[in-house]
Design an enzyme around this catalytic site. Sequence first.
Site, PDB file in Angstrom:
ATOM      1  N   GLY A 108       0.832  -1.210   0.000  1.00 14.40           N
ATOM      2  CA  GLY A 108       0.000   0.000   0.000  1.00 14.40           C
ATOM      3  C   GLY A 108       0.863   1.254   0.000  1.00 14.40           C
ATOM      4  O   GLY A 108       1.917   1.304  -0.635  1.00 14.40           O
ATOM      5  N   GLN A 109       0.396   2.253   0.752  1.00 13.95           N
ATOM      6  CA  GLN A 109       1.081   3.556   0.761  1.00 13.95           C
ATOM      7  C   GLN A 109       2.539   3.422   1.200  1.00 13.95           C
ATOM      8  O   GLN A 109       3.440   3.916   0.526  1.00 13.95           O
ATOM      9  CB  GLN A 109       0.366   4.501   1.746  1.00 13.95           C
TER      10      GLN A 109
ATOM     11  N   GLY B 219       4.249   0.532   1.691  1.00 10.84           N
ATOM     12  CA  GLY B 219       4.929  -0.524   0.937  1.00 10.84           C
ATOM     13  C   GLY B 219       5.505  -0.022  -0.378  1.00 10.84           C
ATOM     14  O   GLY B 219       6.631  -0.356  -0.756  1.00 10.84           O
TER      15      GLY B 219
ATOM     16  N   ASP C 201       1.126  -8.625  -1.643  1.00 13.93           N
ATOM     17  CA  ASP C 201      -0.152  -8.129  -1.100  1.00 13.93           C
ATOM     18  C   ASP C 201      -1.176  -9.250  -1.198  1.00 13.93           C
ATOM     19  O   ASP C 201      -0.848 -10.371  -1.619  1.00 13.93           O
ATOM     20  CB  ASP C 201      -0.598  -6.847  -1.850  1.00 13.93           C
TER      21      ASP C 201
ATOM     22  N   ARG D  59      -4.876   4.048  10.189  1.00 12.21           N
ATOM     23  CA  ARG D  59      -5.907   4.820  10.901  1.00 12.21           C
ATOM     24  C   ARG D  59      -6.625   5.759   9.950  1.00 12.21           C
ATOM     25  O   ARG D  59      -6.054   6.226   8.973  1.00 12.21           O
ATOM     26  CB  ARG D  59      -5.250   5.704  11.970  1.00 12.21           C
TER      27      ARG D  59
ATOM     28  N   ASN E 296      -6.077  -5.890  12.449  1.00  6.61           N
ATOM     29  CA  ASN E 296      -4.672  -6.083  12.081  1.00  6.61           C
ATOM     30  C   ASN E 296      -4.046  -7.312  12.739  1.00  6.61           C
ATOM     31  O   ASN E 296      -3.118  -7.898  12.186  1.00  6.61           O
ATOM     32  CB  ASN E 296      -3.864  -4.812  12.369  1.00  6.61           C
TER      33      ASN E 296
ATOM     34  N   ASN F 114       0.259  -1.096  12.745  1.00  8.21           N
ATOM     35  CA  ASN F 114      -0.251  -0.621  14.038  1.00  8.21           C
ATOM     36  C   ASN F 114      -1.387  -1.499  14.565  1.00  8.21           C
ATOM     37  O   ASN F 114      -2.058  -2.151  13.761  1.00  8.21           O
ATOM     38  CB  ASN F 114      -0.793   0.811  13.862  1.00  8.21           C
TER      39      ASN F 114
ATOM     40  N   ARG G  42      10.676  12.592  13.885  1.00  7.68           N
ATOM     41  CA  ARG G  42       9.707  13.688  14.040  1.00  7.68           C
ATOM     42  C   ARG G  42      10.201  14.692  15.083  1.00  7.68           C
ATOM     43  O   ARG G  42      10.146  15.908  14.887  1.00  7.68           O
ATOM     44  CB  ARG G  42       8.345  13.108  14.436  1.00  7.68           C
TER      45      ARG G  42
ATOM     46  N   HIS H 174       4.487   3.345  20.889  1.00 12.13           N
ATOM     47  CA  HIS H 174       4.178   4.234  19.768  1.00 12.13           C
ATOM     48  C   HIS H 174       2.761   4.775  19.942  1.00 12.13           C
ATOM     49  O   HIS H 174       1.815   4.279  19.363  1.00 12.13           O
ATOM     50  CB  HIS H 174       4.301   3.446  18.458  1.00 12.13           C
TER      51      HIS H 174
HETATM   52  P1  A3D Z   1      -2.334   0.881   3.258  1.00 19.34           P
HETATM   53  O1  A3D Z   1      -2.005   1.887   2.215  1.00 19.34           O
HETATM   54  O2  A3D Z   1      -3.752   0.545   3.503  1.00 19.34           O
HETATM   55  O3  A3D Z   1      -1.524  -0.460   2.882  1.00 19.34           O
HETATM   56  C1  A3D Z   1      -1.692  -1.644   3.599  1.00 19.34           C
HETATM   57  C2  A3D Z   1      -1.612  -2.767   2.606  1.00 19.34           C
HETATM   58  O4  A3D Z   1      -1.663  -4.011   3.318  1.00 19.34           O
HETATM   59  C3  A3D Z   1      -2.783  -2.772   1.601  1.00 19.34           C
HETATM   60  O5  A3D Z   1      -2.285  -2.747   0.279  1.00 19.34           O
HETATM   61  C4  A3D Z   1      -3.495  -4.076   1.931  1.00 19.34           C
HETATM   62  O6  A3D Z   1      -4.086  -4.695   0.804  1.00 19.34           O
HETATM   63  C5  A3D Z   1      -2.328  -4.906   2.475  1.00 19.34           C
HETATM   64  N1  A3D Z   1      -2.798  -6.097   3.200  1.00 19.34           N
HETATM   65  C6  A3D Z   1      -3.908  -6.262   3.960  1.00 19.34           C
HETATM   66  N2  A3D Z   1      -3.968  -7.523   4.410  1.00 19.34           N
HETATM   67  C7  A3D Z   1      -2.884  -8.172   3.935  1.00 19.34           C
HETATM   68  C8  A3D Z   1      -2.386  -9.486   4.045  1.00 19.34           C
HETATM   69  N3  A3D Z   1      -3.033 -10.423   4.758  1.00 19.34           N
HETATM   70  N4  A3D Z   1      -1.237  -9.805   3.404  1.00 19.34           N
HETATM   71  C9  A3D Z   1      -0.561  -8.880   2.696  1.00 19.34           C
HETATM   72  N5  A3D Z   1      -0.990  -7.614   2.541  1.00 19.34           N
HETATM   73  C10 A3D Z   1      -2.130  -7.262   3.161  1.00 19.34           C
HETATM   74  O7  A3D Z   1      -1.696   1.298   4.669  1.00 19.34           O
HETATM   75  P2  A3D Z   1      -0.301   2.056   4.931  1.00 19.34           P
HETATM   76  O8  A3D Z   1       0.731   1.474   4.051  1.00 19.34           O
HETATM   77  O9  A3D Z   1      -0.541   3.517   4.953  1.00 19.34           O
HETATM   78  O10 A3D Z   1      -0.051   1.618   6.461  1.00 19.34           O
HETATM   79  C11 A3D Z   1       0.265   0.281   6.752  1.00 19.34           C
HETATM   80  C12 A3D Z   1       0.285   0.054   8.263  1.00 19.34           C
HETATM   81  O11 A3D Z   1       1.356   0.801   8.839  1.00 19.34           O
HETATM   82  C13 A3D Z   1      -0.981   0.500   9.006  1.00 19.34           C
HETATM   83  O12 A3D Z   1      -1.324  -0.445   9.991  1.00 19.34           O
HETATM   84  C14 A3D Z   1      -0.570   1.809   9.649  1.00 19.34           C
HETATM   85  O13 A3D Z   1      -1.322   2.108  10.801  1.00 19.34           O
HETATM   86  C15 A3D Z   1       0.864   1.499   9.993  1.00 19.34           C
HETATM   87  N6  A3D Z   1       1.719   2.665  10.261  1.00 19.34           N
HETATM   88  C16 A3D Z   1       2.619   2.548  11.269  1.00 19.34           C
HETATM   89  C17 A3D Z   1       3.452   3.603  11.560  1.00 19.34           C
HETATM   90  C18 A3D Z   1       4.437   3.472  12.668  1.00 19.34           C
HETATM   91  O14 A3D Z   1       5.178   4.394  12.937  1.00 19.34           O
HETATM   92  C19 A3D Z   1       4.515   2.251  13.443  1.00 19.34           C
HETATM   93  C20 A3D Z   1       3.365   4.797  10.837  1.00 19.34           C
HETATM   94  C21 A3D Z   1       2.440   4.878   9.802  1.00 19.34           C
HETATM   95  C22 A3D Z   1       1.609   3.797   9.525  1.00 19.34           C
END
Ligand code: A3D
Length: 310
Positions: A11-12, A14, A33, A84, A97, A122, A153, A177
Site C-alpha cells: 500500500g502507501q 509498501g 499483497d 488509521r 490487524n 499498528n 519527528r 508508539h
Molecule cells: P495501506 O495503504 O492501507 O496499505 C496496507 C496494505 O496491506 C494494503 O495494500 C493491503 O491490501 C495490504 N494487506 C492487507 N492484508 C494483507 C495481508 N493479509 N497480506 C498482505 N498484505 C495485506 O496502509 P499504509 O501502508 O498507509 O499503512 C500500513 C500500516 O502501517 C498501518 O497499519 C498503519 O497504521 C501502519 N503505520 C505505522 C506507523 C508506525 O510508525 C509504526 C506509521 C504509519 C503507519
Amino acid sequence: MRKKIALIGGGQIGQILAMIAAQKELGDIVILDIPELENPAKGKALDLMEMAPHGNYDAAITGSSDYKDIAGADVVIITAGRPRQAGMTREDLLAVNLDIITKVAAGVKQYAPQAFCIIVTNPLDAMVYAFYKLTGFPRNQVVGMAGTLDTARWRAFIAMELGVSVNDVAGTVLGGHGPDMVPLPRLTTVGGVPLTEIATKEQIDKLATRTREAGTEIVKLFGKGSAFFSPAWSAIVIAESYLKDKRRVLPCAALCQGEYGVKGLFIGVPVMIGAKGMEKVYEIKLNDEEKAMLQKTVGVVQKTVEETKL
Ligand code: A3D
C-alpha cells in the site's frame, strides 16, 4: 549475489519502501499483497522497473500474492494492515490487524524463517509482540519500527523551531508508539549543544507534545490514511543497518528482558542493528520524572498486548 527484500503489504508505505530500497540498491524486491491486490502490486513493481533507467538502479522488482516468492528473503518489512482514519486511535486497529499479522506470520515463518523482520503495522507494540509470539523467531530477528520515526519527528520539529539543520539535531524517543511516548529533551543536543540550554521550557514542552501527536496531526491533514513517506524511510534505515552491518544505534521496539525494568514486552528503546539483527539494547540512566513517564507508556503497551491474548 544480491540481497532480497520482501515487503509484505504494497500500500502507501509498501510502495515507498520499494522505491527507496530500489534507489539505494539494497537488493532485489518482492512486493506481496493479498490476492485481490496482486495486480496492483505487480503494476507497482513494473512501474519501478521502468523507473530504473532514470533512477539509476539495478534491482529485480516483482509483485506477488504468493508467499513462495519471498523464499530466501534477507529482510522482511511488514506494513500489511489497515491504517488509521481520522478520529481513530491506533488501538482501534487491533482486531483487524491482528488477524492480518497472524496470516503474515505464518507465511513468513514458512518461507523466510531466516529473515530479519521489521514490523510497521499498528498498533505497533502489540503487532510486533504478536508476530514474535506467532513465529517463535529469536529475539534478535524481530523489531518494530516506531521509535526511529518518532525520533525523526522530534528532530524535525526541533530543527523547524530553532531554524537549524536537522542533521545536527540528535536525540531519542523511548516507549510505546502512542501519545504517551517519551521524548528525552535532557539528552537531546543540537551540534553538541544541549537542547535545554538553547530552547525554553515552553518551547520544549510544545515540541514534545507535537511529537507525541505527530501521527494524528498527519491523519487529520490527510483525511484518509496515515503517514507514509517518513515511516517508509524510518524502516529503510533499520533494514540498511542490518544488510550493511552498519551497527547503527536506533530507537526500535525491541523485546525487553529486564532492561528498563520491563520483561517480555516490545518497547521502544535504543538498540544496535547489525548483521545479527537487534544485537544490543542500550539502557539509559533515567531520572525519576523520565522513569515515571516510561512506566506510564509501558502500562499502556501492556494493556494492548493483553488484548492480543497471545
Ligand atoms: P495501506 O495503504 O492501507 O496499505 C496496507 C496494505 O496491506 C494494503 O495494500 C493491503 O491490501 C495490504 N494487506 C492487507 N492484508 C494483507 C495481508 N493479509 N497480506 C498482505 N498484505 C495485506 O496502509 P499504509 O501502508 O498507509 O499503512 C500500513 C500500516 O502501517 C498501518 O497499519 C498503519 O497504521 C501502519 N503505520 C505505522 C506507523 C508506525 O510508525 C509504526 C506509521 C504509519 C503507519
